[in-house]
Write a protein that holds these residues in place. Structure first.
Motif, PDB file in Angstrom:
ATOM      1  N   ALA A  23      35.073   0.516  -5.541  1.00  0.00           N
ATOM      2  CA  ALA A  23      34.028  -0.378  -5.507  1.00  0.00           C
ATOM      3  C   ALA A  23      33.657  -1.214  -6.619  1.00  0.00           C
ATOM      4  O   ALA A  23      34.324  -0.740  -7.672  1.00  0.00           O
ATOM      5  CB  ALA A  23      32.717   0.794  -5.563  1.00  0.00           C
ATOM      6  N   SER A  24      33.018  -2.200  -6.763  1.00  0.00           N
ATOM      7  CA  SER A  24      32.919  -3.183  -8.000  1.00  0.00           C
ATOM      8  C   SER A  24      32.135  -2.351  -8.994  1.00  0.00           C
ATOM      9  O   SER A  24      31.198  -1.693  -8.535  1.00  0.00           O
ATOM     10  CB  SER A  24      32.022  -4.603  -7.514  1.00  0.00           C
ATOM     11  OG  SER A  24      30.807  -4.051  -7.026  1.00  0.00           O
ATOM     12  N   GLU A  25      32.417  -2.481 -10.267  1.00  0.00           N
ATOM     13  CA  GLU A  25      31.788  -1.939 -11.216  1.00  0.00           C
ATOM     14  C   GLU A  25      30.328  -2.135 -11.356  1.00  0.00           C
ATOM     15  O   GLU A  25      29.671  -1.058 -11.512  1.00  0.00           O
ATOM     16  CB  GLU A  25      32.493  -2.267 -12.720  1.00  0.00           C
ATOM     17  CG  GLU A  25      33.786  -1.867 -12.945  1.00  0.00           C
ATOM     18  CD  GLU A  25      34.414  -2.249 -14.570  1.00  0.00           C
ATOM     19  OE1 GLU A  25      35.573  -2.135 -14.533  1.00  0.00           O
ATOM     20  OE2 GLU A  25      33.480  -2.236 -14.913  1.00  0.00           O
ATOM     21  N   ARG A  26      29.836  -3.284 -10.832  1.00  0.00           N
ATOM     22  CA  ARG A  26      28.453  -3.364 -11.069  1.00  0.00           C
ATOM     23  C   ARG A  26      27.761  -2.677  -9.892  1.00  0.00           C
ATOM     24  O   ARG A  26      26.819  -1.782  -9.942  1.00  0.00           O
ATOM     25  CB  ARG A  26      28.318  -4.982 -10.619  1.00  0.00           C
ATOM     26  CG  ARG A  26      26.681  -5.263 -10.547  1.00  0.00           C
ATOM     27  CD  ARG A  26      26.583  -6.565  -9.979  1.00  0.00           C
ATOM     28  NE  ARG A  26      25.132  -6.799  -9.838  1.00  0.00           N
ATOM     29  CZ  ARG A  26      24.265  -6.427  -8.784  1.00  0.00           C
ATOM     30  NH1 ARG A  26      25.073  -5.812  -7.683  1.00  0.00           N
ATOM     31  NH2 ARG A  26      23.096  -6.659  -8.617  1.00  0.00           N
ATOM     32  N   LEU A  27      28.495  -2.374  -8.593  1.00  0.00           N
ATOM     33  CA  LEU A  27      27.823  -1.597  -7.731  1.00  0.00           C
ATOM     34  C   LEU A  27      27.838  -0.140  -8.055  1.00  0.00           C
ATOM     35  O   LEU A  27      26.959   0.631  -7.946  1.00  0.00           O
ATOM     36  CB  LEU A  27      28.583  -1.794  -6.478  1.00  0.00           C
ATOM     37  CG  LEU A  27      28.151  -1.116  -5.145  1.00  0.00           C
ATOM     38  CD1 LEU A  27      26.717  -1.594  -4.788  1.00  0.00           C
ATOM     39  CD2 LEU A  27      29.197  -1.195  -3.896  1.00  0.00           C
ATOM     40  N   PHE A  28      28.801   0.274  -8.665  1.00  0.00           N
ATOM     41  CA  PHE A  28      29.069   1.621  -8.797  1.00  0.00           C
ATOM     42  C   PHE A  28      27.920   1.897 -10.081  1.00  0.00           C
ATOM     43  O   PHE A  28      27.654   3.278 -10.340  1.00  0.00           O
ATOM     44  CB  PHE A  28      30.414   2.041  -9.293  1.00  0.00           C
ATOM     45  CG  PHE A  28      30.928   3.445  -8.890  1.00  0.00           C
ATOM     46  CD1 PHE A  28      31.132   4.288  -9.703  1.00  0.00           C
ATOM     47  CD2 PHE A  28      31.082   3.466  -7.437  1.00  0.00           C
ATOM     48  CE1 PHE A  28      31.546   5.533  -9.276  1.00  0.00           C
ATOM     49  CE2 PHE A  28      31.746   4.785  -7.053  1.00  0.00           C
ATOM     50  CZ  PHE A  28      31.942   5.648  -7.971  1.00  0.00           C
ATOM     51  N   SER A  29      27.512   1.135 -10.846  1.00  0.00           N
ATOM     52  CA  SER A  29      26.601   1.414 -11.988  1.00  0.00           C
ATOM     53  C   SER A  29      25.305   1.415 -11.364  1.00  0.00           C
ATOM     54  O   SER A  29      24.239   2.037 -12.094  1.00  0.00           O
ATOM     55  CB  SER A  29      26.770   0.120 -13.052  1.00  0.00           C
ATOM     56  OG  SER A  29      26.201  -0.836 -12.652  1.00  0.00           O
TER      57      SER A  29
END
Length: 126
Positions: A23-29
């Motif tokens: 997953a993209s880091e943004r999504l995972f955050s």
């Protein structure tokens, strides 16, 4: 692309596989739960397993309980699904998905998931 599923392929019955969902880091955050769904030919998409954002809550479909494990690597923004004792009935396209949820929440309803990966095909031969 925010979710990337990989790891599918041809496996003999009784074998194992591990699917990855990057997953993209943004999504995972964000506060999201991550789930795995699968769709067999001619059948509806069904929930397989899911994990809450906290990682403490995990859910499994009855059909995979005891032989499926979901886990996450937060540093790598990746969720894994390990499945053992594969059967022909496990054949299908496997999708990872993410949806908004509270910290310890995971759901099995596909309608609760907003983001979907492209799917990876798993074929189990007898």
């Amino acid at each position: 692309v925010q979710l990337q599923a990989s790891g599918g392929g041809l496996v003999q019955a009784g074998g194992s596989l591990r699917l990855s969902c990057a997953a993209s880091e943004r999504l995972f955050s964000d506060l999201v739960m991550v789930g795995w769904f699968r769709q067999a030919p001619g059948k509806e998409r069904e929930f397989v397993t899911g994990i809450s954002r906290s990682g403490r809550k995990k859910a499994y479909a009855d059909s995979v309980k005891g032989r499926c494990t979901i886990s996450e690597d937060i540093a790598a923004s990746t969720v894994y699904m390990q499945m053992n004792s594969l059967a022909v009935e496990d054949t299908g396209v496997y999708y990872c998905a993410a949806g908004p949820a509270s910290w310890d929440q995971v759901k099995g309803d596909a309608r609760e998931y907003t983001y979907w990966g492209q799917g990876t095909l798993v074929t189990v031969s007898s």
